[in-house]
Design a protein around this motif. Structure first.
Motif, short mmCIF file in Angstrom:
data_model
loop_
_atom_site.label_atom_id
_atom_site.label_comp_id
_atom_site.label_asym_id
_atom_site.label_seq_id
_atom_site.Cartn_x
_atom_site.Cartn_y
_atom_site.Cartn_z
N ARG A 168 0.84 -1.22 0.00
CA ARG A 168 0.00 0.00 0.00
C ARG A 168 0.86 1.25 0.00
O ARG A 168 0.65 2.17 -0.77
CB ARG A 168 -0.86 0.07 1.28
N ALA A 169 1.84 1.25 0.89
CA ALA A 169 2.65 2.46 1.07
C ALA A 169 3.53 2.73 -0.15
O ALA A 169 3.55 3.85 -0.66
CB ALA A 169 3.50 2.33 2.33
N TRP A 170 4.23 1.73 -0.66
CA TRP A 170 5.10 1.97 -1.82
C TRP A 170 4.29 2.32 -3.06
O TRP A 170 4.72 3.12 -3.89
CB TRP A 170 6.02 0.77 -2.09
N SER A 172 1.91 4.19 -3.28
CA SER A 172 1.55 5.61 -3.27
C SER A 172 2.52 6.43 -4.14
O SER A 172 2.24 7.56 -4.50
CB SER A 172 1.52 6.16 -1.85
N ARG A 174 3.43 5.48 -7.16
CA ARG A 174 3.37 4.93 -8.52
C ARG A 174 3.18 5.93 -9.66
O ARG A 174 3.47 5.60 -10.80
CB ARG A 174 2.33 3.81 -8.61
N GLU A 175 2.71 7.13 -9.35
CA GLU A 175 2.53 8.11 -10.42
C GLU A 175 3.81 8.89 -10.73
O GLU A 175 3.85 9.67 -11.67
CB GLU A 175 1.41 9.10 -10.07
N PHE A 277 -7.59 0.71 -4.28
CA PHE A 277 -6.70 0.63 -5.45
C PHE A 277 -7.50 0.12 -6.65
O PHE A 277 -8.37 -0.73 -6.49
CB PHE A 277 -5.53 -0.32 -5.20
#
Ligand code: PPS
Length: 285
Positions: A168-170, A172, A174-175, A277
């Motif tokens: 979940r944290a990593w 975030s 991705r953009e 997600f």
């Protein structure tokens, strides 16, 4: 005790190669450089496969490097004692790997242009792969059965903590332009085009025959036979009966191990924990 964990900020870590002091340093003081490349994964998600691919891209498919230097010396781990010391003294672009949770990384990391390749894998396969791998080692708490390990995994009481929180944290990130999100499943299904994506991301242009060599020498079979990459060089005090990194290398192996009840319980937890997600982000069944 050998069978327990090193606890750091509430997360269990392996007891060999890890020290609280180094973890603190890598979290607070490590200086990131724009030319660094990071391979980040939750353990057992294909990090070594990615290391082999990136090394081979760097050598333009020439296998000399991957066949003569152990994989852990080609790509250094920021959170291990050996890795940290070598990394801070290394000049030029560095290939760094880490399994650390997102919140452990210092601010300097997020403001640098260092390139990050984050590989995700079906957590059910991660669970099964981890169960067989860790059971042979002497640096984590050993589960007595897959059922026990299943419970621990769901709760996040395994090496590096919860898969769900890690991912979940990593994700975030991705953009961001300097963040490449890949999956073990896509890598498996479409290896060549995924390798091309990695080349584009790293700004490396390979000739078709060089690309074919990358493909050839990073294959499951080639890595299994390469003693620099298959973990056969791991010392006896870490794994008395040896370690086999290249176990199966398939997707969906969890189906051979989960009971129907476990599969249902896992689905429920996944839906809860990964809510929000887009479903298409996770390319597995
Ligand atoms: S570790 O110990 O956390 O760093 O493990 P990691 O390298 O992340 O993941 C190990 C799994 O990746 C598989 N693997 C591969 N699959 C396909 N092709 C290649 N070349 C390859 N290299 C490694 C390895 O077999 C582990 O998965 P399982 O399911 O256990 O086989």
């Amino acid at each position: 005790a050998m069978s327990d964990y090193l606890w750091f900020e509430g997360i269990p870590f392996p007891t060999i190669e890890y020290e609280k002091e180094i973890m603190e340093k890598s979290c607070d003081k490590f200086v990131f450089r724009d030319e660094d490349t990071f391979i980040l994964t939750y353990p057992k998600s294909g990090s070594n496969w990615m290391k082999e691919i990136v090394c081979l891209i760097q050598s333009k498919g020439d296998p000399t490097w991957v066949q003569s230097v152990p994989i852990w010396d080609r790509s250094l781990s920021i959170e291990s004692q050996r890795g940290y010391q070598k990394l801070i003294n290394k000049e030029g672009p560095r290939l760094i790997n880490s399994h650390l949770p997102f919140h452990f990384f210092p601010e300097s990391f997020f403001s640098s242009k260092a390139k990050i390749i984050y590989v995700i894998r079906n957590p059910r396969d991660v669970l099964v792969s981890g169960y067989f791998f860790w059971s042979k080692t002497k640096f984590v708490k050993i589960p007595e059965s897959l059922t026990t390990y299943f419970e621990w995994f769901i709760k996040g009481n395994v090496a590096y903590g919860s898969w769900f929180e890690h991912t979940r944290a990593w994700l975030s990130m991705r953009e961001r332009d300097n963040f490449l999100l890949l999956s073990y499943e896509d890598l498996k299904k479409d290896t060549k085009s995924t390798i091309k994506k990695i080349c584009d991301f790293l700004g490396k242009k390979l000739e078709p025959d060089e690309l074919d060599m990358v493909l050839k020498y990073s294959s499951f079979q080639a890595m299994k036979e390469n003693k620099m990459s298959n973990f056969s060089l791991i010392k006896e005090d870490m794994a008395p009966n040896g370690l086999d990194l290249l176990r199966k290398g398939t997707t969906g192996d969890w189906k051979n191990y989960f009971t129907v009840a476990q599969a249902e319980a896992f689905d429920k937890v996944f839906q809860e924990k990964m809510a929000g997600f887009p479903p298409g982000l996770f390319p597995w069944e």
